[in-house]
Write a protein that holds these residues in place. Structure first.
Motif, short mmCIF file in Angstrom:
data_model
loop_
_atom_site.label_atom_id
_atom_site.label_comp_id
_atom_site.label_asym_id
_atom_site.label_seq_id
_atom_site.Cartn_x
_atom_site.Cartn_y
_atom_site.Cartn_z
N ASP A 41 0.93 -0.78 -0.11
CA ASP A 41 0.34 0.09 -0.26
C ASP A 41 1.17 1.25 0.36
O ASP A 41 2.19 1.18 -0.15
CB ASP A 41 -1.24 0.19 1.00
CG ASP A 41 -0.27 0.39 2.72
OD1 ASP A 41 0.82 0.69 2.53
OD2 ASP A 41 -0.92 -0.72 3.35
N GLY A 99 0.88 -5.06 5.50
CA GLY A 99 0.06 -4.99 7.07
C GLY A 99 -0.82 -5.75 6.09
O GLY A 99 -0.94 -6.78 5.22
N GLY A 100 -2.06 -6.88 6.80
CA GLY A 100 -2.95 -7.72 6.73
C GLY A 100 -3.60 -7.35 5.66
O GLY A 100 -3.46 -7.81 4.09
N SER A 101 -3.71 -5.90 4.86
CA SER A 101 -4.15 -5.95 3.85
C SER A 101 -3.66 -5.95 2.48
O SER A 101 -4.18 -6.57 1.78
CB SER A 101 -4.45 -4.54 3.25
OG SER A 101 -5.79 -4.26 4.59
N ASP A 104 -3.22 -9.93 2.45
CA ASP A 104 -4.71 -10.78 1.96
C ASP A 104 -4.78 -10.47 0.91
O ASP A 104 -5.67 -11.79 -0.09
CB ASP A 104 -5.51 -10.41 2.55
CG ASP A 104 -5.63 -11.17 4.43
OD1 ASP A 104 -4.70 -11.36 4.74
OD2 ASP A 104 -6.51 -11.03 5.31
N THR A 140 4.67 -6.08 7.69
CA THR A 140 5.54 -5.07 8.39
C THR A 140 3.89 -3.90 9.21
O THR A 140 4.92 -3.30 10.10
CB THR A 140 5.55 -3.70 7.15
OG1 THR A 140 3.64 -3.65 6.98
CG2 THR A 140 6.08 -4.39 5.92
N THR A 141 3.13 -5.10 9.99
CA THR A 141 2.86 -4.52 11.34
C THR A 141 2.89 -5.79 12.28
O THR A 141 3.08 -7.04 11.20
CB THR A 141 0.57 -4.78 11.02
OG1 THR A 141 0.78 -5.98 10.57
CG2 THR A 141 0.84 -3.38 10.13
N THR A 149 -1.37 -17.11 8.11
CA THR A 149 -2.58 -18.07 7.88
C THR A 149 -2.98 -18.38 6.48
O THR A 149 -2.91 -17.63 5.57
CB THR A 149 -4.15 -17.19 8.65
OG1 THR A 149 -4.23 -15.52 7.45
CG2 THR A 149 -3.23 -17.08 10.22
N VAL A 151 -6.12 -17.68 5.55
CA VAL A 151 -7.08 -17.26 5.44
C VAL A 151 -7.26 -15.47 4.89
O VAL A 151 -6.30 -14.52 4.80
CB VAL A 151 -7.79 -16.56 6.59
CG1 VAL A 151 -8.76 -15.29 6.64
CG2 VAL A 151 -8.05 -17.56 7.94
N LYS A 161 -18.15 -7.71 5.29
CA LYS A 161 -16.65 -8.11 4.82
C LYS A 161 -16.85 -9.32 4.98
O LYS A 161 -17.68 -10.22 5.82
CB LYS A 161 -14.94 -7.99 6.25
CG LYS A 161 -15.40 -6.76 6.30
CD LYS A 161 -14.24 -6.16 7.19
CE LYS A 161 -12.76 -6.53 6.45
NZ LYS A 161 -11.63 -5.64 8.11
N LEU A 180 11.42 -3.56 9.65
CA LEU A 180 10.20 -3.53 9.06
C LEU A 180 9.39 -2.57 9.84
O LEU A 180 8.66 -1.79 8.92
CB LEU A 180 9.45 -4.16 8.09
CG LEU A 180 10.57 -5.16 6.53
CD1 LEU A 180 9.31 -6.09 6.74
CD2 LEU A 180 10.97 -3.56 5.71
N LEU A 184 6.68 1.78 12.72
CA LEU A 184 5.07 1.24 13.32
C LEU A 184 5.13 2.52 14.09
O LEU A 184 4.38 2.55 15.08
CB LEU A 184 4.55 0.13 13.27
CG LEU A 184 3.45 -0.32 12.88
CD1 LEU A 184 2.51 -0.79 11.82
CD2 LEU A 184 3.30 -1.36 13.59
N1 LIG Z 1 -5.82 -13.18 6.65
C1 LIG Z 1 -5.72 -12.79 7.81
O1 LIG Z 1 -5.62 -14.26 8.57
C2 LIG Z 1 -5.87 -11.77 8.80
C3 LIG Z 1 -6.83 -11.69 10.37
C4 LIG Z 1 -6.51 -10.97 11.35
C5 LIG Z 1 -7.28 -9.66 9.97
N2 LIG Z 1 -7.07 -9.96 8.67
C6 LIG Z 1 -7.17 -8.44 7.37
O2 LIG Z 1 -6.18 -8.16 7.87
C7 LIG Z 1 -5.99 -6.53 7.88
C8 LIG Z 1 -5.62 -5.58 8.18
O3 LIG Z 1 -4.50 -5.66 8.51
P1 LIG Z 1 -3.50 -4.42 9.77
O4 LIG Z 1 -4.08 -4.80 11.03
O5 LIG Z 1 -1.82 -5.17 9.16
O6 LIG Z 1 -3.38 -3.23 8.80
P2 LIG Z 1 -3.32 -2.61 7.33
O7 LIG Z 1 -2.53 -3.84 6.74
O8 LIG Z 1 -4.59 -2.49 6.59
O9 LIG Z 1 -2.17 -1.46 7.47
C9 LIG Z 1 -3.02 0.19 7.99
C10 LIG Z 1 -2.40 0.85 8.33
O10 LIG Z 1 -0.60 0.31 8.59
C11 LIG Z 1 0.35 1.78 7.15
N3 LIG Z 1 1.83 0.47 8.02
C12 LIG Z 1 1.80 -0.58 7.80
N4 LIG Z 1 3.36 -1.02 7.99
C13 LIG Z 1 3.88 -0.14 8.28
C14 LIG Z 1 5.15 0.29 8.84
N5 LIG Z 1 5.63 -0.51 9.51
N6 LIG Z 1 5.09 1.47 9.16
C15 LIG Z 1 4.50 2.37 9.65
N7 LIG Z 1 3.26 2.44 8.57
C16 LIG Z 1 2.74 0.69 7.84
C17 LIG Z 1 -0.16 1.22 6.33
O11 LIG Z 1 0.54 1.49 5.02
C18 LIG Z 1 -1.32 1.14 6.12
O12 LIG Z 1 -2.11 3.04 6.52
C19 LIG Z 1 -8.02 -6.89 7.97
O13 LIG Z 1 -8.67 -6.42 6.53
C20 LIG Z 1 -7.60 -7.48 8.29
O14 LIG Z 1 -9.33 -7.87 8.26
C21 LIG Z 1 -6.42 -11.25 8.18
#
Ligand SMILES: NC(=O)c1ccc[n+]([C@@H]2O[C@H](COP(=O)([O-])OP(=O)(O)OC[C@H]3O[C@@H](n4cnc5c(N)ncnc54)[C@H](O)[C@@H]3O)[C@@H](O)[C@H]2O)c1
Ligand SMILES: [Fe+2]
Length: 379
Positions: A41, A99-101, A104, A140-141, A149, A151, A161, A180, A184
């Motif tokens: 992203d 991150g997760g987005s 996924d 990166t989160t 996973t 999923v 969702k 990385l 955050l």
């Molecule tokens: N697949 C799975 O098993 C699973 C499990 C739980 C959640 N999810 C999904 O994952 C998504 C959420 O993921 P998330 O919580 O990781 O957030 P995200 O991926 O949506 O990221 C959130 C924000 O953090 C920023 N960011 C990410 N890493 C960064 C870093 N190192 N430094 C600075 N900014 C950073 C991104 O640019 C973004 O603006 C949702 O869609 C959720 O439904 C999936």
């Protein structure tokens, strides 16, 4: 005797700075792939987190294309567009970086390019018939555990969702580089970190599929995550704390991929789908009331977690610690702080009550009236 199966990603690398030599780490998996697409992203890209990895691929003479159009809670159309762009580039392998987005999204792009099954037929559990392109995930989160996973969660239509859960969503490799996560922001660190804890707690108390392997992973995850969260929030550059958060999130991911989440996630989904509250924050807000509601049905399990993590004894040890941690790291505790009002509750509760994928995992049965009462409790 418990009968169970356990699956996970076959190759996990945990290495500070590991993303800087991603092409070398990935080489055995990429086989003859000469064209690799990165899915990320704009936040991750503009923070410069990809730069070293991209340089390593170019040095290895592998053509890379970056798709940075991922947005939080990936909408279905955005994922389809990303797949089309990757196809036009001629991608032979997919790297999900973020991150997760982004992770996924990368999972689904890899599947769409690997076969001809339409996305609309993949939703639900075990509906995926195709094998994807080679997939490498780099988180990166420290939260979702998506790197390990099976999923992916997408936003379908305007507000809801939907999940896709099937073995072909496992990546071939996950590369965990604590470096990385150093930048955050505190609030994202806090919310995503609590999401990871929820994964472990819900895996440990899943009444249908908890098993000795998921139990061991969930406990190990919480033992890392609980002490590390405040440290990572107080000083983002604390590499040891960042490393523990990333490890804990991954261990929790392995646990809940095999023993899925329950009512906390079910109650969090409408907050994300309707009000666009970030996933980690949605889970953090609904966690305390669900823990209190569930405690009568799984007092022993919460007490086991408390003992294992050196908290006060009994289920109260875990519940009090989760409330204390949320306050200590500045997480919102009330729906009204997120712009959600009394009038929104019936619609949210209907969504939750209809969630027949997650609610049956919950240790205590909950119906529409319980859900309304739990939301009211945190209004
Ligand atoms: N697949 C799975 O098993 C699973 C499990 C739980 C959640 N999810 C999904 O994952 C998504 C959420 O993921 P998330 O919580 O990781 O957030 P995200 O991926 O949506 O990221 C959130 C924000 O953090 C920023 N960011 C990410 N890493 C960064 C870093 N190192 N430094 C600075 N900014 C950073 C991104 O640019 C973004 O603006 C949702 O869609 C959720 O439904 C999936
Ligand atoms: Fe989650």
């Amino acid at each position: 005797m418990t009968t169970f199966t356990f699956r996970t990603v076959p190759h996990i690398v945990f290495e500070d700075g590991g993303s800087e030599r991603l092409a070398s780490l990935a080489a055995p998996l990429l086989h003859h792939a000469r064209r690799v697409v990165f899915i990320t992203d704009k936040g991750v890209r503009s923070a410069g987190l990809l730069d070293a990895a991209l340089g390593d691929f170019m040095d290895a003479d592998i053509a890379v294309h970056v798709i940075d159009s991922v947005v939080a809670d990936p909408p279905e159309q955005m994922v389809l567009d990303a797949a089309e762009e990757a196809r036009r580039f001629g991608a032979q392998a997919v790297i999900g970086f973020g991150g997760g987005s982004p992770m996924d999204t990368a999972k689904i792009v890899a599947l769409l390019l690997g076969g001809d099954q339409p996305l609309s037929e993949m939703y639900g559990v075990d509906q995926v018939r195709v094998r994807g392109l080679p997939l490498i995930l780099v988180p990166t989160t420290a939260g979702t555990g998506s790197e390990v996973t099976n999923v992916a969660v997408l936003t379908t239509g305007a507000t809801s969702k939907r999940g896709i859960a099937a073995p072909p969503l496992y990546a071939q490799m996950a590369v965990l580089d604590p470096g990385l996560t150093l930048g955050l922001p505190k609030h994202v660190t806090a919310a995503t970190g609590i999401d990871a804890m929820v994964h472990a707690i819900e895996a440990y108390t899943n009444k249908r599929s908890k098993n000795p392997v998921s139990d061991a992973l969930a406990l190990a995850a919480l033992k890392k995550l609980i002490p590390a969260l405040e440290r990572a929030c107080a000083d983002g550059s604390d590499r040891a704390a960042r490393g523990d958060m990333l490890l804990g999130a991954m261990l929790a991911g392995q646990a809940f991929s095999n023993s899925p989440v329950g009512a906390v996630h079910a109650m969090a989904y409408p907050l994300g789908g309707i009000f666009h509250v970030p996933h980690g924050l949605s889970n953090s807000v609904v966690l305390p009331p669900v823990l209190k509601f569930n405690a009568v049905a799984c007092e022993d399990l919460y007490a086991e977690i408390a003992t294992h993590c050196g908290l006060k004894p009994g289920s109260a040890g875990l519940i009090d610690e989760m409330e204390r941690l949320a306050d200590a790291v500045g997480i919102e505790r009330r729906l009204s702080q997120l712009g959600i009002s009394h009038n929104d509750i019936p619609r949210m509760a209907e969504d939750v009550a209809a969630n027949d994928r997650l609610l049956p995992n919950n240790p205590r049965e909950l119906g529409y009236d319980d859900i309304v009462a739990l939301y009211e409790d945190i209004l």
